[in-house]
Design an enzyme around this catalytic site. Structure first.
Site, PDB file in Angstrom:
ATOM      1  N   HIS A  65       8.276 -88.852   6.184  1.00  0.00           N
ATOM      2  CA  HIS A  65       9.184 -89.096   7.317  1.00  0.00           C
ATOM      3  C   HIS A  65      10.470 -89.764   6.819  1.00  0.00           C
ATOM      4  O   HIS A  65      11.566 -89.482   7.303  1.00  0.00           O
ATOM      5  CB  HIS A  65       8.518 -89.989   8.367  1.00  0.00           C
ATOM      6  CG  HIS A  65       7.696 -89.228   9.374  1.00  0.00           C
ATOM      7  ND1 HIS A  65       8.185 -88.134  10.052  1.00  0.00           N
ATOM      8  CD2 HIS A  65       6.420 -89.408   9.817  1.00  0.00           C
ATOM      9  CE1 HIS A  65       7.241 -87.669  10.880  1.00  0.00           C
ATOM     10  NE2 HIS A  65       6.163 -88.414  10.746  1.00  0.00           N
ATOM     11  N   HIS A  82       3.638 -83.579  17.774  1.00  0.00           N
ATOM     12  CA  HIS A  82       2.397 -83.575  16.988  1.00  0.00           C
ATOM     13  C   HIS A  82       1.478 -82.413  17.367  1.00  0.00           C
ATOM     14  O   HIS A  82       0.416 -82.247  16.776  1.00  0.00           O
ATOM     15  CB  HIS A  82       1.629 -84.886  17.174  1.00  0.00           C
ATOM     16  CG  HIS A  82       2.330 -86.085  16.620  1.00  0.00           C
ATOM     17  ND1 HIS A  82       3.225 -86.827  17.358  1.00  0.00           N
ATOM     18  CD2 HIS A  82       2.276 -86.662  15.398  1.00  0.00           C
ATOM     19  CE1 HIS A  82       3.683 -87.818  16.609  1.00  0.00           C
ATOM     20  NE2 HIS A  82       3.127 -87.737  15.419  1.00  0.00           N
ATOM     21  N   HIS A 113       2.288 -88.480   4.389  1.00  0.00           N
ATOM     22  CA  HIS A 113       2.914 -88.043   5.650  1.00  0.00           C
ATOM     23  C   HIS A 113       3.976 -89.070   6.071  1.00  0.00           C
ATOM     24  O   HIS A 113       5.109 -88.710   6.375  1.00  0.00           O
ATOM     25  CB  HIS A 113       1.829 -87.911   6.725  1.00  0.00           C
ATOM     26  CG  HIS A 113       2.328 -87.606   8.106  1.00  0.00           C
ATOM     27  ND1 HIS A 113       2.163 -86.370   8.699  1.00  0.00           N
ATOM     28  CD2 HIS A 113       2.970 -88.377   9.030  1.00  0.00           C
ATOM     29  CE1 HIS A 113       2.691 -86.397   9.909  1.00  0.00           C
ATOM     30  NE2 HIS A 113       3.181 -87.607  10.145  1.00  0.00           N
ATOM     31  N   GLU A 114       3.594 -90.336   6.077  1.00  0.00           N
ATOM     32  CA  GLU A 114       4.535 -91.383   6.523  1.00  0.00           C
ATOM     33  C   GLU A 114       5.730 -91.484   5.584  1.00  0.00           C
ATOM     34  O   GLU A 114       6.871 -91.597   6.027  1.00  0.00           O
ATOM     35  CB  GLU A 114       3.827 -92.736   6.638  1.00  0.00           C
ATOM     36  CG  GLU A 114       2.737 -92.804   7.700  1.00  0.00           C
ATOM     37  CD  GLU A 114       3.162 -92.304   9.073  1.00  0.00           C
ATOM     38  OE1 GLU A 114       4.360 -92.360   9.394  1.00  0.00           O
ATOM     39  OE2 GLU A 114       2.289 -91.822   9.817  1.00  0.00           O
ATOM     40  N   ASP A 124       4.736 -86.838  24.163  1.00  0.00           N
ATOM     41  CA  ASP A 124       4.804 -86.707  22.698  1.00  0.00           C
ATOM     42  C   ASP A 124       6.151 -86.094  22.285  1.00  0.00           C
ATOM     43  O   ASP A 124       6.213 -85.277  21.383  1.00  0.00           O
ATOM     44  CB  ASP A 124       3.611 -85.856  22.201  1.00  0.00           C
ATOM     45  CG  ASP A 124       3.500 -85.811  20.677  1.00  0.00           C
ATOM     46  OD1 ASP A 124       3.851 -86.811  20.030  1.00  0.00           O
ATOM     47  OD2 ASP A 124       3.081 -84.756  20.157  1.00  0.00           O
ATOM     48  N   GLU A 158       7.466 -83.257  12.002  1.00  0.00           N
ATOM     49  CA  GLU A 158       6.047 -83.570  11.803  1.00  0.00           C
ATOM     50  C   GLU A 158       5.407 -82.624  10.784  1.00  0.00           C
ATOM     51  O   GLU A 158       4.597 -83.043   9.961  1.00  0.00           O
ATOM     52  CB  GLU A 158       5.301 -83.473  13.140  1.00  0.00           C
ATOM     53  CG  GLU A 158       5.383 -84.725  13.973  1.00  0.00           C
ATOM     54  CD  GLU A 158       4.810 -85.937  13.250  1.00  0.00           C
ATOM     55  OE1 GLU A 158       3.743 -85.822  12.636  1.00  0.00           O
ATOM     56  OE2 GLU A 158       5.446 -87.000  13.284  1.00  0.00           O
ATOM     57  N   TYR A 162      13.770 -85.928  16.605  1.00  0.00           N
ATOM     58  CA  TYR A 162      12.336 -86.128  16.849  1.00  0.00           C
ATOM     59  C   TYR A 162      12.000 -85.701  18.274  1.00  0.00           C
ATOM     60  O   TYR A 162      11.575 -86.511  19.094  1.00  0.00           O
ATOM     61  CB  TYR A 162      11.972 -87.595  16.596  1.00  0.00           C
ATOM     62  CG  TYR A 162      10.531 -87.818  16.215  1.00  0.00           C
ATOM     63  CD1 TYR A 162       9.968 -87.170  15.125  1.00  0.00           C
ATOM     64  CD2 TYR A 162       9.722 -88.695  16.927  1.00  0.00           C
ATOM     65  CE1 TYR A 162       8.652 -87.376  14.763  1.00  0.00           C
ATOM     66  CE2 TYR A 162       8.401 -88.915  16.568  1.00  0.00           C
ATOM     67  CZ  TYR A 162       7.871 -88.246  15.484  1.00  0.00           C
ATOM     68  OH  TYR A 162       6.560 -88.456  15.111  1.00  0.00           O
TER      69      TYR A 162
END
Lengths: 86, 361
Positions: B182, B283, B178-179, B278, B202, B193
């Site tokens: 990005h 998310h 996931h990271e 957020d 996301e 974002y």
């Protein structure tokens, strides 16, 4: 006075909080907040956490990386005692 | 020889003009024009020769281009020693030296980073995060008990978790994937974002994160449980998110309550575009495109990365994907790419349409 540190954001967005009684003067508090103000042009960190400092009814975003050395212990304690806000 | 190209007369002047220049009566101009004409004929002659030459003949003349360098993963892993000081973190491991060390988190990120790098290289020919061999930098043991992982635009950073609700954020390959994704997104469409676009950002990370885990574990769409972060969130019945059933990653959790993700557009949550909101629920609302992907992949069947992953990767790397794209844009683009890859009336196209239909986008 009571200061409240609130953390938001993250991989799953949860809110954590801790508060402590401090004996800051108004002048000292204003100066501290000025120093730890986040850079408004900073890029949004993906899945990053964000901190804000609440004093009374006012709330201001803060960058903990900018905390001056003499306040390190206080903010470390605050950070370490944060609890999830249910 | 290239020096002559500095003189404009030697570059793009057509032959009829060169002939006129030769006859101009100006000796200096005529000299250059003749010189240029001579080189043009030599160039044409050389080109004809090389067109007809065998591979062996070209090799002898050194005219065979070198093969591009093979892409190899470059990675560094640093130990923050439970501080927030990234600049003074200690190098634990790098691909050149492959040092020995004891940190489990360090070993996890090497495994996850390699699985992610292999995924992008093997399936899509992508050379690292930026498709240009970027050195992957991963930082473990960040801060004391930090319950988070993030991508800061240059590197991946992981906390150890508080040990009560969360364990180390390196515990699941999908979180690492996931990271890293990005970073891929940042180098492609660079999706904003915030709000719907941030939720897509996301979602791409979750989708590629889950595919990286499925491929690592050799799981097809039926075998996978489609959970993100099932080890990170402590407790057998809990995970950080579910792509199969957004909103069920965790339920009645003593600290976290219920997973707030919606699966369908009817339940889209309008949240403030602020830190505490957020950034408009990036998310939260990512559950909707996540669910569209899950339904598409499940209906296509087999291994998610083989067909559905190809479609989503084609969208992620499509230059037409705008930095402020909305759900409907990605819906239309996934359908277009499915049609291009598998045919207009294909099962794959029907599955993708069904995916978005079920997510009510």
């Amino acid at each position: 006075m009571k200061i409240k540190l609130i953390r938001t954001g993250g991989f799953i967005p949860i809110t954590k909080m801790a508060e402590v009684e401090v004996n800051f003067t108004d002048k000292e508090l204003v100066r501290l907040i000025e120093v730890i103000k986040p850079d408004p042009s900073a890029q949004r960190i993906k899945d990053g956490n964000y901190y804000q400092l609440n004093v009374g009814t006012s709330s201001t975003p803060v960058d903990l990386e900018k905390v001056p050395e003499e306040y390190n212990e206080l903010f470390s304690k605050l950070k370490n005692s944060m609890k999830i806000v249910k | 020889m290239y020096k002559n190209h500095l003189n404009p007369i030697h570059c793009i002047i057509p032959p009829y003009m060169l002939s006129k220049l030769i006859e101009s009566g100006n000796k200096k101009v005529a000299d250059m024009a003749v010189n240029s004409k001579f080189r043009s004929y030599r160039f044409l002659s050389d080109r004809n020769f090389f067109r007809a030459a065998s591979f062996y003949e070209k090799t002898i003349l050194g005219a065979v281009p070198k093969k591009p360098a093979k892409s190899t993963m470059q990675m560094e892993v640093y130990d923050c020693r439970q501080t927030t000081d990234l600049t003074n973190a200690t190098l634990l491991w790098d691909t050149k030296n492959k040092q020995r060390f004891n940190s489990i988190a360090g070993k996890n990120v090497i495994k996850g980073g390699k699985a992610s790098w292999d995924f992008y290289r093997d399936l899509f020919g992508r050379n690292s995060i930026d498709n240009n061999g970027l050195l992957i930098k991963q930082y473990v043991h960040y801060d004391k008990g930090m319950d988070n992982a993030y991508w800061d635009g240059r590197r991946m950073v992981y906390g150890d978790g508080d040990g009560v609700v969360f364990t180390s954020f390196t515990s699941d390959i999908d979180v690492i994937g996931h990271e890293l994704t990005h970073g891929v997104t940042e180098n492609e469409a660079n999706l904003d974002y915030e709000n719907q676009t941030g939720a897509l950002n996301e979602s791409f990370s979750d989708i590629f994160g889950i595919m990286i885990k499925q491929r690592y574990n050799n799981q097809d769409v039926k075998k996978s449980n489609w959970l993100i972060g099932e080890k990170v969130l402590i407790g057998i019945n809990y995970a950080l998110r579910s792509l199969k059933a957004p909103g069920t990653g965790y339920r009645n959790h003593p600290e976290l309550g219920d997973d707030p993700q919606p699966a369908i557009m009817d339940n889209y949550q309008d949240m403030p575009n602020t830190e505490s909101g957020d950034w408009g629920g990036v998310h939260i609302n990512s559950g909707i495109p996540n669910f569209a992907f899950y339904v598409s992949a499940f209906n296509i069947g087999g291994y998610s990365w083989e067909k559905t992953g190809r479609i989503w990767y084609a969208v992620l790397t499509d230059s037409n994907l705008a930095h402020d794209a909305k759900f409907v844009d990605v819906k239309n683009m996934t359908i277009q790419h499915a049609e291009r890859l598998f045919g207009i009336n294909s099962l794959e196209v029907k599955a993708v349409k069904q995916g978005w239909l079920e997510a009510k986008v």
